[in-house]
Design a protein around this motif. Structure first.
Motif, PDB file in Angstrom:
ATOM      1  N   CYS A 375      -4.253   8.625   1.676  1.00 46.35           N
ATOM      2  CA  CYS A 375      -3.175   8.004   1.623  1.00 46.35           C
ATOM      3  C   CYS A 375      -2.556   6.325   0.898  1.00 46.35           C
ATOM      4  CB  CYS A 375      -1.872   8.156   2.395  1.00 46.35           C
ATOM      5  SG  CYS A 375      -0.402   6.982   3.179  1.00 46.35           S
ATOM      6  N   ILE A 376      -1.800   5.704   0.054  1.00 44.62           N
ATOM      7  CA  ILE A 376      -1.657   5.162  -1.026  1.00 44.62           C
ATOM      8  C   ILE A 376      -0.452   4.332  -0.154  1.00 44.62           C
ATOM      9  CG2 ILE A 376      -3.153   5.788  -2.360  1.00 44.62           C
ATOM     10  CD1 ILE A 376      -0.203   6.104  -4.186  1.00 44.62           C
ATOM     11  N   ARG A 377       0.114   5.277   0.749  1.00 40.91           N
ATOM     12  CA  ARG A 377       1.181   4.398   1.558  1.00 40.91           C
ATOM     13  C   ARG A 377       2.441   3.974   0.507  1.00 40.91           C
ATOM     14  NH1 ARG A 377       0.235   1.961   6.555  1.00 40.91           N
ATOM     15  NH2 ARG A 377       1.482   0.086   6.341  1.00 40.91           N
ATOM     16  N   PRO A 425       2.126  11.574  -3.698  1.00 42.94           N
ATOM     17  CA  PRO A 425       1.557  11.288  -4.735  1.00 42.94           C
ATOM     18  C   PRO A 425      -0.248  12.134  -4.399  1.00 42.94           C
ATOM     19  CG  PRO A 425       1.957   9.121  -4.166  1.00 42.94           C
ATOM     20  CD  PRO A 425       3.127  10.339  -3.273  1.00 42.94           C
TER      21      PRO A 425
ATOM     22  N   ILE B  17      -0.831  10.425  -8.036  1.00 46.27           N
ATOM     23  CA  ILE B  17      -0.766   9.075  -7.672  1.00 46.27           C
ATOM     24  C   ILE B  17      -1.634   8.586  -9.544  1.00 46.27           C
ATOM     25  CG2 ILE B  17      -2.598   7.090  -7.395  1.00 46.27           C
ATOM     26  CD1 ILE B  17      -3.405   8.734  -5.107  1.00 46.27           C
ATOM     27  N   MET B  21       0.083   5.466 -11.569  1.00 45.51           N
ATOM     28  CA  MET B  21      -1.011   4.649 -11.983  1.00 45.51           C
ATOM     29  C   MET B  21      -0.860   4.597 -13.495  1.00 45.51           C
ATOM     30  SD  MET B  21      -1.960   3.159  -9.572  1.00 45.51           S
ATOM     31  CE  MET B  21      -2.060   2.795  -7.706  1.00 45.51           C
ATOM     32  N   LEU B 116      -9.811   3.344  -1.893  1.00 51.57           N
ATOM     33  CA  LEU B 116      -8.112   4.150  -2.459  1.00 51.57           C
ATOM     34  C   LEU B 116      -7.965   4.118  -1.101  1.00 51.57           C
ATOM     35  CD1 LEU B 116      -6.132   3.951  -4.425  1.00 51.57           C
ATOM     36  CD2 LEU B 116      -6.238   6.186  -4.506  1.00 51.57           C
ATOM     37  N   GLY B 117      -6.215   2.761  -0.525  1.00 52.14           N
ATOM     38  CA  GLY B 117      -5.420   3.335   0.326  1.00 52.14           C
ATOM     39  C   GLY B 117      -6.509   2.460   2.063  1.00 52.14           C
ATOM     40  N   TYR B 118      -7.323   1.881   1.514  1.00 49.67           N
ATOM     41  CA  TYR B 118      -7.769   1.203   3.132  1.00 49.67           C
ATOM     42  C   TYR B 118      -7.686   0.191   2.870  1.00 49.67           C
ATOM     43  CZ  TYR B 118      -9.037   6.113   4.587  1.00 49.67           C
ATOM     44  OH  TYR B 118      -8.773   7.639   5.483  1.00 49.67           O
ATOM     45  N   PRO B 283       1.220  -0.341  -3.403  1.00 48.17           N
ATOM     46  CA  PRO B 283       1.840  -0.003  -1.715  1.00 48.17           C
ATOM     47  C   PRO B 283       0.414   0.161  -1.016  1.00 48.17           C
ATOM     48  CG  PRO B 283       0.776   1.867  -3.818  1.00 48.17           C
ATOM     49  CD  PRO B 283       1.619   0.674  -4.196  1.00 48.17           C
ATOM     50  N   VAL B 284      -0.654   0.023  -1.631  1.00 43.73           N
ATOM     51  CA  VAL B 284      -1.477  -0.216  -0.404  1.00 43.73           C
ATOM     52  C   VAL B 284      -1.375  -1.374   0.685  1.00 43.73           C
ATOM     53  CG1 VAL B 284      -3.809   0.339   0.471  1.00 43.73           C
ATOM     54  CG2 VAL B 284      -3.229   1.913  -1.987  1.00 43.73           C
ATOM     55  N   ALA B 286       0.837  -3.574   1.219  1.00 43.09           N
ATOM     56  CA  ALA B 286       2.178  -3.894   1.174  1.00 43.09           C
ATOM     57  C   ALA B 286       3.188  -3.232   2.174  1.00 43.09           C
ATOM     58  CB  ALA B 286       3.170  -3.792  -0.146  1.00 43.09           C
ATOM     59  N   THR B 288       5.632  -1.034   4.331  1.00 44.15           N
ATOM     60  CA  THR B 288       5.909   0.094   3.492  1.00 44.15           C
ATOM     61  C   THR B 288       6.912   0.539   4.090  1.00 44.15           C
ATOM     62  OG1 THR B 288       5.000   2.619   4.064  1.00 44.15           O
ATOM     63  CG2 THR B 288       4.270   1.196   6.066  1.00 44.15           C
ATOM     64  N   THR B 289       7.628   0.243   5.131  1.00 46.28           N
ATOM     65  CA  THR B 289       8.889   1.013   5.189  1.00 46.28           C
ATOM     66  C   THR B 289       9.842  -0.080   5.049  1.00 46.28           C
ATOM     67  OG1 THR B 289       9.544  -1.303   7.140  1.00 46.28           O
ATOM     68  CG2 THR B 289       8.093   0.473   8.159  1.00 46.28           C
ATOM     69  N   ARG B 293       9.355  -3.517   3.976  1.00 42.50           N
ATOM     70  CA  ARG B 293       8.826  -4.407   2.410  1.00 42.50           C
ATOM     71  C   ARG B 293      10.035  -5.560   2.194  1.00 42.50           C
ATOM     72  NH1 ARG B 293       8.928   1.593  -0.716  1.00 42.50           N
ATOM     73  NH2 ARG B 293       6.795   1.568   0.017  1.00 42.50           N
ATOM     74  N   ASP B 332       5.052  -3.467   9.738  1.00 43.57           N
ATOM     75  CA  ASP B 332       5.807  -2.782   9.982  1.00 43.57           C
ATOM     76  C   ASP B 332       6.085  -2.101  10.548  1.00 43.57           C
ATOM     77  OD1 ASP B 332       5.247  -2.536   6.672  1.00 43.57           O
ATOM     78  OD2 ASP B 332       3.726  -0.482   6.812  1.00 43.57           O
TER      79      ASP B 332
END
Ligand code: SF4
Ligand code: SF4
Lengths: 578, 362
Positions: A375-377, A425, B17, B21, B116-118, B283-284, B286, B288-289, B293, B332
């Motif tokens: 998940c990339i949030r 995505p 993704i 990108m 990615l994502g973490y 996104p990762v 930042a 997310t709600t 945001r 968030d």
């Protein structure tokens, strides 16, 4: 013009509806075998009342409901019962379930039907509900909740009856065709339902991509002069067809979380249900057929009027599908439908569509199972979610099996519409995770209930042992007191009388207990050695009794009623076994 | 009979993704062209170096961490990191600066946190801050607008400068470089010169910010708006960031225009626009709600102003973003939208327009 309220979120989907609406609806060919699952609805499965070898007539009752939240099953055609066994059915976890298999004789001989109801207004709403229940009608939009329950407002006043003709999933067109071809019948059915609910007004919601259906319906409403019925076009957005979403769009009201539409004075039924109600009341016809869309990679995508119990493979063949190339068959739509594990699975009362090989070129299929990215949030899922959940957070906690947190994030408000999944995505199978979490939580709760019950049993036993011990000691004491009191005559008078009083009280108590035991020992009914037929009648009476009881209870809490029913069933079983 | 039985939904929008990108990269193309127009070939060469390094570092780390390489290498996230980092590095910096920045961004800020994502922090900004702290001199040698054109520094010359440090026509980095407009203002304000005098006395200032820089910012803005239009990013962060920066700088500007820069200068003078549309919207890292945001964007805007005005770094974008990255999870948590059917005031400001995900859209 009614003001509409759009819910937030949702997705626009390619409709794919044109193919199957090009031609009028025809009855499907009578299949050789009909497979009728005992549970096609939410609630308890029905109990078969036929045996293998029995001849049955079209419309004959073959399985009856055992509790309030249940529905009977009828033979969809005449023939012979050849099996009552487990058979593959459409189920998210690919289970088998008990079905009654009928070999059709091709004669379509009907059971004897009652005279048409001249004017349903003459009947009390309860009678109508009973007829609807006996016709086996359940919500035909997909959920399959027994309609007689949903047509019973209990103590609550119903303001609006919403008829759901939104049909927002791609490919599915059975409701649209029903609206186009049976508009008048639907209006009559709607009026019957309105009467049963004593609702003030009715709104029929139709997505604005079904102009023909809308106009057909509007014309019939005008013809019948029913000014309390409003036909409204709603924007074509998935999932407008969701009950709570449609109610919101039409009225601006939100059904409270965990509540029912009835809580805000609204009841929502599917157009198919209205049609079935019409057939049941006006023709004494149980629910034995429905419109089904067959679409996807078949030569002739179309809608057929299908007998409940028809194996899907028969329909696929009839529409020119190639049985040897089947790879994925979905019952329902591409967003919420169930991928079937077997081609012999039958059409049930809630089957609206059969989607063949949905690896259709223009719809990129999620390469699920292969590889989901992390998940990339990005929040796409949250934007798409029609109930304003944060699927990314739900996913995070569901994956970590943090079931308290997922509930904090309102997992149980998720309607499993699949919008989040659709836009993700990273192609994460989000709904899959949510279902998993829900099942786990339910299982845990079940376990807890069982554990609690066990603990209570244990504590009760301890208590009883304790009490027995105490009583024993008291008896001893009383005896000893009596023995020691006897030799001393006069002096112990007052004491004696006290002991006597005690004794008398004990005796009285024992007598009462004895009396109670006797009452219990008397068999309540002379139900031993009955013939099958008599047994059936007795059961019938029993069921009516318990149903009546159930019906006097509050309807808004079907769960508890259901439980109460099973409990009372259990207790009678215990009684007679004593 | 074995039928495929995956769970619903059975269709997907087809957006993934890599596509997102790549669109982010595409949105920056006009700005890259404008940048090259004003400042020479340096940026493009740096972009190539940064992306190559980022991809190599990514592949190496995936291999070490025993993760599938192909899907992660092609997801495009490392490309975006490299691209954004290159934008933050002076165009004539020696190659190893760029290599170190990109490698640090991917290896430390991304992969060591789980890939990615973490990553809690924006990798490009981590890389940039590392460079800024370690090589303060190299990182402030910016090129004045148009000078490379006037001197006729060619592509090959630029390559030479970056890779060998050999300057054409016996020039040196000192002759070719200078401070950025923000830097200039900062230094001269320290010398008690008023803003008006600074702007009048330096050729690098254009209509409302620095010559060249303001045009690059315009093109970045355009690309960013396109991303919003394509729904790759939402409007919340850019609007909140620029809005808060505008309001706060407007306030101080009104108080004393001699020592406080104008709002327009703040918006278009530095990396503000790039941050608003391309960096803060990662996104990762930042929030997310929807409401989250907004707060997140406001926070960055405020930090940018505070650090620019009273801090010791002229352009504060990286620090502001990293500071708010830290706050994102908390934000968030406290900004969950009101769920349908739940009571309480409606705190949700989600777009009610619906995404055109049919693939038929523009
Ligand atoms: S759409 Fe997918 S990747 Fe984006 S936040 Fe939701 S779950 Fe994560
Ligand atoms: S499946 Fe659940 S979480 Fe996902 S969009 Fe639908 S309601 Fe929201």
């Amino acid at each position: 013009m009614r003001r509409l309220f759009q819910f937030r979120g949702g997705v626009l989907l390619k409709e794919h509806k044109r193919d199957a609406t090009a031609q009028s609806v025809q009855p499907a060919t009578l299949p050789k075998r009909l497979v009728l699952p005992l549970q096609q609805h939410i609630g308890e499965p029905a109990e078969p009342i036929v045996a293998v070898g029995d001849k049955v007539l079209k419309g004959q009752l073959i399985a009856k409901p055992m509790s309030f939240i249940s529905a009977p099953v009828h033979a969809s055609s005449s023939g012979t019962v050849v099996a009552i066994t487990e058979h593959p059915v459409s189920h998210p976890s690919q289970l088998n379930a008990v079905c009654i298999t009928i070999e059709t004789d091709g004669q379509e001989r009907w059971k004897e039907r009652q005279q048409a109801v001249a004017d349903y207004h003459q009947l009390p709403p309860e009678k109508l509900r009973e007829m609807i229940r006996d016709a086996g009608i359940v919500g035909m939009g997909g959920a399959g909740f027994p309609s007689h329950v949903k047509l019973n407002p209990g103590q609550k006043a119903v303001d609006t009856l919403v008829l759901n003709g939104a049909e927002c999933e791609p490919y599915i067109t059975c409701d649209e065709m029903l609206l186009r071809e049976r508009a008048l019948e639907i209006i009559v059915g709607l009026r019957i339902m309105r009467y049963a609910l004593q609702a003030k007004r009715c709104i029929i919601g139709i997505e604005n991509n079904k102009a023909a259906a809308f106009h057909a319906l509007q014309e019939q409403v005008r013809n019948t002069g029913a000014d309390f019925i409003e036909v409204v076009q709603v924007p074509t957005v998935y999932p407008t067809g969701g009950e709570k979403q449609l109610i919101h769009v039409l009225t601006g009201k939100e059904v409270p979380a965990g509540g029912l539409p009835l809580d805000i004075g609204i009841v929502c039924h599917n157009v198919g249900t209205a049609y079935a109600v019409y057939r049941a009341i006006e023709f004494d016809e149980p629910l034995i057929s429905r419109f089904v869309t067959i679409a996807g990679s078949v030569a002739r995508a179309r809608n057929l009027e299908v007998l409940i119990g028809t194996p899907i493979i028969d329909l696929i063949k009839e529409c020119g599908g190639n049985p040897s190339t089947l790879s994925r068959v979905i019952m329902g739509g591409p967003m919420m439908g169930i991928a079937l594990h077997d081609e012999s699975i039958p059409v049930t009362k809630v089957t609206n569509c059969i989607l063949v090989n949905a690896t259709i070129s223009d719809v990129p299929l999620a390469s699920k199972g292969s590889f989901a990215m992390p998940c990339i949030r990005c929040g796409n899922c949250a934007v798409a979610c029609p109930v304003d959940l944060l699927p990314q957070q739900l996913y995070w906690h569901a994956r970590a099996k943090d079931f308290d947190k997922v509930q904090d994030y309102n997992l149980f408000d998720c309607i499993e519409c699949g919008c989040c999944d659709y836009v993700c995505p990273s192609q994460i199978p989000l709904v899959h995770y949510f279902r998993f979490a829900k099942t786990e939580i339910w299982a845990q709760q079940q376990e807890k209930i069982l554990a609690d019950a066990a603990r209570e049993r244990h504590e009760f036993r301890e208590l009883r042992l304790e009490r027995d011990k105490r009583e024993k000691q008291e008896r001893h004491k009383a005896k000893r007191a009596a023995l020691t009191a006897n030799p001393k005559t006069k002096a112990g008078d007052s004491k004696d009388s006290a002991a006597d009083a005690k004794k008398a009280a004990i005796q009285a108590a024992m007598k009462r207990a004895q009396a109670k035991r006797e009452v219990n020992n008397i068999p309540p009914k002379n139900i031993d050695n009955l013939t099958a037929d008599q047994q059936r009648k007795v059961d019938e009476a029993d069921r009516r009794r318990s149903d009546d009881q159930a019906e006097t209870k509050v309807k808004a809490t079907p769960q508890t009623t259901n439980q109460a029913n099973t409990q009372s069933k259990n207790s009678t079983a215990q009684d007679s076994s004593q | 009979m074995s039928l495929d039985t995956t769970s619903s939904p059975h269709i997907h929008s087809g957006i993934h993704i890599t596509g997102m990108m790549m669109r982010v990269c595409l949105a920056l193309v006009p700005a890259i062209i404008a940048y090259t127009w004003f400042f020479g070939w340096g940026l493009i060469i740096n972009i190539v170096i940064a992306i190559t390094t980022a991809l190599c570092a990514e592949a190496m780390m995936l291999k070490i961490r025993q993760r599938p390489i192909a899907p992660f290498l092609t997801d495009g996230s490392a490309v975006v990191t490299g691209l954004l980092l290159a934008f933050c590095i002076p165009p004539l910096s020696p190659w190893w600066i760029t290599v170190m920045g990109a490698a640090f961004a991917i290896i430390v800020a991304k992969q060591l946190y789980g890939g990615l994502g973490y990553n809690p922090f924006n990798p490009a900004m981590v890389g940039y801050v590392m460079l800024l702290i370690s090589f303060p001199l190299e990182m402030t040698q910016w090129v004045p607008p148009n000078i490379v054109n006037q001197l006729g520094v060619s592509f090959v010359d630029t390559l030479n400068i970056i890779f060998t440090g050999n300057f054409p026509y016996l020039l040196s980095i000192d002759a070719l470089s200078m401070a950025t407009p923000l830097d200039t203002v900062k230094t001269e304000l320290g010398l008690n010169v008023t803003v008006t005098e600074i702007v009048r006395g330096n050729a690098i200032f254009g209509d409302f910010a620095g010559i060249g820089w303001e045009w690059v910012s315009n093109w970045i803005l355009l690309g960013g708006l396109w991303l919003i239009y394509k729904r790759i990013i939402t409007w919340h962060i850019p609007l909140a960031l620029m809005g808060s920066l505008f309001v706060i700088s407007f306030f101080f500007f009104m108080v004393d225009p001699d020592i406080y820069l104008s709002p327009m200068f703040h918006l278009f003078g530095g990396a503000t626009i790039l941050a608003a549309f391309f960096i803060a919207t990662d996104p990762v890292s930042a929030s997310t709600t929807p409401w989250g945001r907004i707060y997140y964007g406001i926070g960055i805007g405020v930090f940018i102003y505070v650090i620019r005005t009273w801090g010791s770094y002229p352009d504060a974008v990286a620090f502001a973003v990293l500071l708010m990255n830290m706050a994102a999870p908390t934000i968030d948590y406290y900004t969950q939208p009101r769920v349908f059917g739940h009571s309480g005031k409606d705190a949700s400001i989600k777009d009610t327009t619906i995404k055109d995900t049919t693939g038929e859209g523009p």
